[in-house]
Design an enzyme around this catalytic site. Structure first.
Site, PDB file in Angstrom:
ATOM      1  N   SER A 154      22.374  -7.374 -13.844  1.00 44.12           N
ATOM      2  CA  SER A 154      22.216  -8.077 -12.578  1.00 44.12           C
ATOM      3  C   SER A 154      21.420  -7.219 -11.584  1.00 44.12           C
ATOM      4  CB  SER A 154      23.591  -8.481 -12.033  1.00 44.12           C
ATOM      5  OG  SER A 154      23.455  -9.374 -10.960  1.00 44.12           O
ATOM      6  N   ASP A 178      20.444 -10.315 -17.509  1.00 44.26           N
ATOM      7  CA  ASP A 178      20.405 -11.338 -16.466  1.00 44.26           C
ATOM      8  C   ASP A 178      20.137 -10.723 -15.091  1.00 44.26           C
ATOM      9  OD1 ASP A 178      20.376 -14.151 -16.291  1.00 44.26           O
ATOM     10  OD2 ASP A 178      22.245 -14.133 -15.164  1.00 44.26           O
ATOM     11  N   ARG A 192      11.132  -5.372  -7.610  1.00 40.25           N
ATOM     12  CA  ARG A 192      12.003  -5.914  -8.660  1.00 40.25           C
ATOM     13  C   ARG A 192      11.620  -5.261  -9.989  1.00 40.25           C
ATOM     14  NH1 ARG A 192       8.422  -8.814 -11.517  1.00 40.25           N
ATOM     15  NH2 ARG A 192       6.806 -10.016 -10.441  1.00 40.25           N
ATOM     16  N   ASP A 194       9.885  -5.149 -13.515  1.00 33.65           N
ATOM     17  CA  ASP A 194       8.687  -5.788 -14.058  1.00 33.65           C
ATOM     18  C   ASP A 194       8.269  -5.042 -15.319  1.00 33.65           C
ATOM     19  OD1 ASP A 194       5.713  -4.484 -13.573  1.00 33.65           O
ATOM     20  OD2 ASP A 194       7.236  -3.627 -12.252  1.00 33.65           O
ATOM     21  N   ASP A 197       7.529  -1.113 -15.759  1.00 32.64           N
ATOM     22  CA  ASP A 197       8.493  -0.101 -15.335  1.00 32.64           C
ATOM     23  C   ASP A 197       8.936   0.821 -16.465  1.00 32.64           C
ATOM     24  OD1 ASP A 197       8.501  -0.825 -12.657  1.00 32.64           O
ATOM     25  OD2 ASP A 197      10.050  -2.347 -12.942  1.00 32.64           O
ATOM     26  N   HIS A 248      26.390 -15.953 -16.115  1.00 33.29           N
ATOM     27  CA  HIS A 248      25.759 -14.691 -15.715  1.00 33.29           C
ATOM     28  C   HIS A 248      26.196 -13.552 -16.642  1.00 33.29           C
ATOM     29  CE1 HIS A 248      23.502 -12.240 -12.991  1.00 33.29           C
ATOM     30  NE2 HIS A 248      24.537 -11.658 -12.406  1.00 33.29           N
TER      31      HIS A 248
END
Length: 451
Positions: A154, A178, A192, A194, A197, A248
């Protein structure tokens, strides 16, 4: 008296975090979530030598961490109640079962525990800074970025991405389970997770319509059951807390199944879930089974195939069962009909072995179109893998409640396993299916020319 009670309580908390012989994940109360918590990152090292008793480590003290081995970081996400993640112990144990490595649990519960999600999300880059300090110390002692693997859950997936960006994408691998969607959907790559990374980024999307991120974030993005609603999870609010978190969390349990369960979940690169369900995305199935991506720990076997893609990104789809170990086994059901008129409807197929075990697949996601002398190949998914099929049953349905009942005249039915293409294909000829009537028969081996 009240002040004394608060002082004693505070001392107990401090003692539990610093003096306990086996450091454990921080456990907070819902009250802590309501008042909020300041950020404090606690790192706990597990190895095969100390599987059940963590060792506290820090940027100034690597403890017994062996820098020559792979080091896997586990980074959790938002904790609205303050409780430890229920899956932490299983994940640590599973990782150390499959490989002799260092496992570092990143406990930032003090910071993630709050009822205000944006407060936890706002601390994610600060957690990444602490992890960079720790990794810098590892590198100074001879570690390699190639041997660093981060598993982020998360919000933790984006934290892993921030760490990876600080090292210009040279980390060995990042797995996002997730990745969080709220406050991150639509954000630029630097804000975020991607694909740049790490050297390899794999992502499992299991709640794209609520808490998870919708769009691809990795080199390969897995979408179980289409990525939204997961089988076995509550479909209404009457399911209680599970209604909000089951989809989730499913990404974690699917990952765990790749570590200890006796099944391997194969996924199928595809442009859409619909195309996958319609059997249009099995080109990865060759005599070399590794050509299809595997979900979970062994997903990085796919990275060699990604070198041929530009950009090196793939979406992969698959279906799961409702319960552990979640595996489903794929077959093609080839049906050649000779009806004069076109028939549209669904097929239900059941398989039975000599021991009486039965497994069923309802191919009803959209009506199939049966035309005269035209073969239709339907993708069937079963939650059991029967080695030797003794009997097959078929049922045809148009879904109509009123109106005439139709017949489906079959010249040939052929069943072929995708998971085990080496198995003999099974056939049956000259069948007539009465609508909504189950027809049971014994298959025969298909002629070798058809195999």
């Amino acid at each position: 008296m009240l002040k004394l009670y608060l002082f004693i309580s505070l001392m107990c908390l401090v003692r539990s975090d610093t003096d306990e012989p086996c450091p454990s994940f921080t456990r907070l109360s819902f009250h802590s979530a309501v008042v909020g918590t300041g950020l404090n990152v606690k790192l706990m090292l597990y190895t095969r030598k100390n599987l059940t008793c963590a060792q506290a480590v820090s940027p100034t003290d690597l403890g017994s961490l062996n820098v020559t081995k792979k080091t896997t970081f586990i980074v959790h996400g938002f904790r609205p109640t303050g409780s430890p993640p229920v899956w932490i112990g299983d994940l640590v144990e599973g990782l150390l079962f499959v490989e002799d490595m260092n496992v570092v649990v990143v406990d930032w519960n003090r910071g993630a525990t709050t009822v205000i999600y944006s407060h936890a999300a706002g601390k994610s880059k600060n957690v990444a800074v602490v992890l960079k300090e720790f990794i810098d110390q590892m590198l100074a002692n001879g570690a390699s970025l190639d041997n660093i693997y981060m598993i982020g859950v998360s919000l933790g997936a984006h934290i892993a991405g921030f760490v990876g960006e600080m090292y210009d994408g040279q980390l060995g691998r990042i797995t996002g389970l997730d990745p969080a969607g709220p406050l991150f959907n639509g954000r630029p790559p630097q804000d975020r997770l991607d694909p740049s990374d790490a050297q390899f980024v794999d992502v499992i999307h299991s709640d794209t319509d609520a808490l998870g991120y919708r769009e691809p974030l990795g080199n390969i993005d897995f979408y179980p059951n289409g990525g939204a609603d997961q089988p076995g999870c509550p479909q209404t609010i009457f399911g209680g807390l599970q209604y909000f978190k089951c989809d989730h969390q499913r990404s974690m349990y699917l990952y765990l199944s790749s570590l200890r369960e006796n099944c391997t979940i194969t996924a199928y690169p595809c442009d859409s879930y619909r195309d996958y369900r319609n059997g249009k995305c099995v080109s990865c199935l060759t005599p070399q089974k590794e050509s299809c991506p595997l979900l979970g720990y062994y997903a990085d076997h796919w990275k060699d195939y990604l070198k041929e893609k530009d950009p090196p990104m793939t979406k992969a789809f698959f279906d799961t069962a409702e319960e552990k170990p979640f595996c489903m086994y794929h077959y093609f059901v080839d049906i050649l009909t000779w009806n004069k008129n076109i028939r549209r409807g669904d097929i239900t197929i059941k398989l039975r072995d000599k021991a009486g075990n039965i497994t069923e697949s309802k191919i009803n996601h959209e009506p199939a179109t049966f035309q005269k002398y035209h073969q239709v190949s339907l993708l069937a998914r079963f939650n059991q893998d029967l080695d030797k099929v003794a009997a097959i049953s078929l049922m045809f349905s148009t879904g109509s409640i009123v109106g005439p009942k139709y017949k489906l005249r079959i010249l040939r039915m052929k069943l072929r396993s995708l998971a085990h293409p080496e198995r003999p294909q099974l056939c049956r000829y000259d069948l007539v299916l009465m609508e909504n009537v189950e027809t049971v028969f014994q298959p025969i081996l298909c002629p070798k020319l058809q195999m």
